[in-house]
Design a protein around this motif. Structure first.
Motif, short mmCIF file in Angstrom:
data_model
loop_
_atom_site.label_atom_id
_atom_site.label_comp_id
_atom_site.label_asym_id
_atom_site.label_seq_id
_atom_site.Cartn_x
_atom_site.Cartn_y
_atom_site.Cartn_z
N ASP A 160 0.81 -1.21 0.00
CA ASP A 160 0.00 0.00 0.00
C ASP A 160 0.85 1.26 0.00
O ASP A 160 0.29 2.37 -0.05
CB ASP A 160 -0.91 0.02 1.23
CG ASP A 160 -1.86 -1.16 1.25
OD1 ASP A 160 -2.28 -1.60 0.16
OD2 ASP A 160 -2.17 -1.67 2.35
N THR A 212 5.12 6.94 0.45
CA THR A 212 4.04 7.60 -0.29
C THR A 212 2.99 6.56 -0.61
O THR A 212 3.30 5.37 -0.75
CB THR A 212 4.56 8.26 -1.58
OG1 THR A 212 5.23 7.27 -2.37
CG2 THR A 212 5.53 9.39 -1.26
N LEU A 213 1.77 7.00 -0.76
CA LEU A 213 0.66 6.06 -0.97
C LEU A 213 0.73 5.46 -2.37
O LEU A 213 1.05 6.13 -3.35
CB LEU A 213 -0.68 6.78 -0.79
CG LEU A 213 -1.06 7.15 0.65
CD1 LEU A 213 -2.40 7.86 0.65
CD2 LEU A 213 -1.11 5.93 1.54
N SER A 214 0.42 4.17 -2.44
CA SER A 214 0.29 3.48 -3.71
C SER A 214 -1.19 3.41 -4.05
O SER A 214 -1.95 2.67 -3.42
CB SER A 214 0.89 2.07 -3.62
OG SER A 214 0.64 1.34 -4.80
N PHE A 215 -1.60 4.18 -5.04
CA PHE A 215 -3.02 4.26 -5.39
C PHE A 215 -3.49 3.05 -6.19
O PHE A 215 -4.67 2.95 -6.50
CB PHE A 215 -3.28 5.54 -6.17
CG PHE A 215 -2.98 6.80 -5.38
CD1 PHE A 215 -3.88 7.26 -4.43
CD2 PHE A 215 -1.80 7.47 -5.56
CE1 PHE A 215 -3.60 8.40 -3.70
CE2 PHE A 215 -1.51 8.62 -4.83
CZ PHE A 215 -2.41 9.08 -3.90
N LYS A 216 -2.57 2.14 -6.53
CA LYS A 216 -2.99 0.94 -7.24
C LYS A 216 -3.86 0.04 -6.39
O LYS A 216 -4.75 -0.64 -6.88
CB LYS A 216 -1.76 0.17 -7.72
CG LYS A 216 -0.93 0.91 -8.77
CD LYS A 216 0.25 0.06 -9.20
CE LYS A 216 1.08 0.77 -10.27
NZ LYS A 216 2.24 -0.05 -10.69
N SER A 217 -3.58 0.01 -5.08
CA SER A 217 -4.35 -0.86 -4.18
C SER A 217 -5.53 -0.15 -3.54
O SER A 217 -6.23 -0.73 -2.71
CB SER A 217 -3.43 -1.40 -3.08
OG SER A 217 -2.86 -0.33 -2.33
N ALA A 218 -5.76 1.13 -3.90
CA ALA A 218 -6.87 1.88 -3.31
C ALA A 218 -8.20 1.39 -3.88
O ALA A 218 -8.30 1.07 -5.06
CB ALA A 218 -6.70 3.37 -3.56
N LYS A 219 -9.20 1.33 -3.01
CA LYS A 219 -10.54 0.92 -3.42
C LYS A 219 -11.52 2.02 -3.05
O LYS A 219 -11.47 2.57 -1.95
CB LYS A 219 -10.94 -0.40 -2.73
CG LYS A 219 -10.06 -1.58 -3.13
CD LYS A 219 -10.51 -2.85 -2.45
CE LYS A 219 -9.64 -4.03 -2.85
NZ LYS A 219 -10.07 -5.29 -2.18
N TYR A 254 -0.27 16.28 -4.14
CA TYR A 254 0.60 15.12 -3.94
C TYR A 254 1.64 15.39 -2.86
O TYR A 254 1.91 14.51 -2.03
CB TYR A 254 1.28 14.76 -5.25
CG TYR A 254 2.08 13.47 -5.17
CD1 TYR A 254 1.44 12.24 -5.30
CD2 TYR A 254 3.45 13.48 -4.93
CE1 TYR A 254 2.15 11.06 -5.20
CE2 TYR A 254 4.16 12.30 -4.85
CZ TYR A 254 3.51 11.09 -4.98
OH TYR A 254 4.21 9.92 -4.88
N HIS A 257 0.07 15.21 0.64
CA HIS A 257 -0.32 13.90 1.15
C HIS A 257 0.85 13.14 1.77
O HIS A 257 0.64 12.16 2.51
CB HIS A 257 -0.93 13.06 0.02
CG HIS A 257 -0.03 11.98 -0.50
ND1 HIS A 257 1.01 12.25 -1.38
CD2 HIS A 257 0.03 10.64 -0.24
CE1 HIS A 257 1.64 11.12 -1.65
NE2 HIS A 257 1.07 10.14 -0.99
#
Length: 327
Positions: A160, A212-219, A254, A257
């Motif tokens: 994440d 930093t956040l990985s937006f690939k796993s964001a739902k 960005y 965040h």
């Protein structure tokens, strides 16, 4: 011969008489599936290098459009390879080389060619050093990312978060002075000192271990679907009317965040029992922990400040049967 043996013999004969696809045809089919993802990667490299050429000739708008096109193609090639089951070692190596060119070399040269051509020789030299450091930082960041992909022992929560700023995000962020130039004109943000320091700052973020956040796993939950679509509409409107203003807002958001991502990663890293939990469950647990700390008195409750009715110039209504309010 027993009936079972006769059945097995018929099955062997049926399989032996089945026509098999030649190995040459299988190889041609696989090479055909490997062609499309690799072709997208090559197109991304060509778009990125052409963006660098457009920047050197002063065509800033077309250069940024080509760089965005290169980023989109770079994101598509991996997805297409997974959808077609065409992942290969050469494709992975080619993708890493394309990232180094499109997100390392091209943005650095664009910033140098657009913002530092008319400065003094010393300013150009310092700016070129900063550009070289940025390119080296992106290459090191990509090398570390490739090594972390093979780490199967990493906890579940690590997927994440990124370690440092990813190369595509670093490429967009480092172009912020160009966006400020196109939106507001020349200023301190286009000076050689700020531009060089900005290149060094983004290079430091790329090679750092700041999460930093990985937006690939964001739902996305159902209740935020409508606000999300509204934000997409606002972004589309800004893209077609004020694209550089949209770029500045995206970069600012960005960067803002990052402290929140660092706090989230620090919380979950000290609690191994939540490493395999999904992000939504971890957020709910953090909320419950804050409420428990407030109830125990170890955390101060933040009460929103409300303006009194006297400060607002309001008067209380008279009580039934009571005296009238004073004037």
């Amino acid at each position: 011969m027993t009936p079972r043996e006769r059945s097995r013999r018929r099955q062997r004969l049926a399989g032996r008489g089945r026509p098999r696809r030649p190995r040459a045809a299988q190889a041609v089919n696989r090479s055909g599936r490997l062609f499309l993802p690799s072709a997208l990667t090559i197109l991304a490299i060509c778009a990125g290098l052409t963006a660098m050429r457009m920047a050197t000739t002063g065509n800033v708008d077309l250069a940024l459009i080509l760089l965005v096109t290169a980023a989109v193609l770079d994101g598509l090639d991996g997805r297409v390879a997974r959808m077609m089951d065409a992942s290969s070692k050469i494709g992975a190596e080619l993708d890493s080389l394309a990232d180094a060119i499109n997100f390392g070399v091209v943005p650095a040269v664009m910033v140098y060619a657009i913002l530092l051509p008319d400065t003094s020789d010393s300013a150009q030299g310092f700016g070129w050093v900063a550009a070289l450091i940025y390119c080296s930082a992106i290459v090191l960041r990509l090398a570390r990312f490739n090594t972390l992909l093979d780490d199967d022992s990493a906890p579940g929560y690590t997927k994440d978060f990124f370690v440092g700023v990813p190369a595509p995000a670093a490429a967009v962020t480092v172009l912020l002075p160009i966006g400020l130039l196109e939106q507001f004109g020349e200023g301190w943000w286009t000076g050689p000192v700020f531009v060089s320091c900005w290149l060094l700052f983004i290079a430091l973020l790329a090679v750092s271990r700041v999460p930093t956040l990985s937006f690939k796993s964001a739902k996305m939950r159902a209740r935020v679907l409508a606000p999300g679509l509204f934000l997409v509409a606002v972004a589309a409107a800004l893209l077609f009317t004020f694209p550089y203003a949209l770029m500045i807002l995206v970069v600012a958001g960005y960067l803002i965040h990052i402290p929140f991502a660092w706090r989230m990663q620090r919380w979950v890293s000290t609690r191994p029992e939540y490493w395999e939990y999904p992000p939504r469950d971890r957020r709910l647990q953090r909320r419950d922990d804050r409420r428990a700390e407030v109830a125990a008195g170890t955390r101060r409750r933040v009460i929103p400040v409300r303006r009194s009715s006297a400060r607002l110039g309001l008067r209380r209504p008279p009580r039934p049967g009571g005296d009238a309010p004073r004037t």
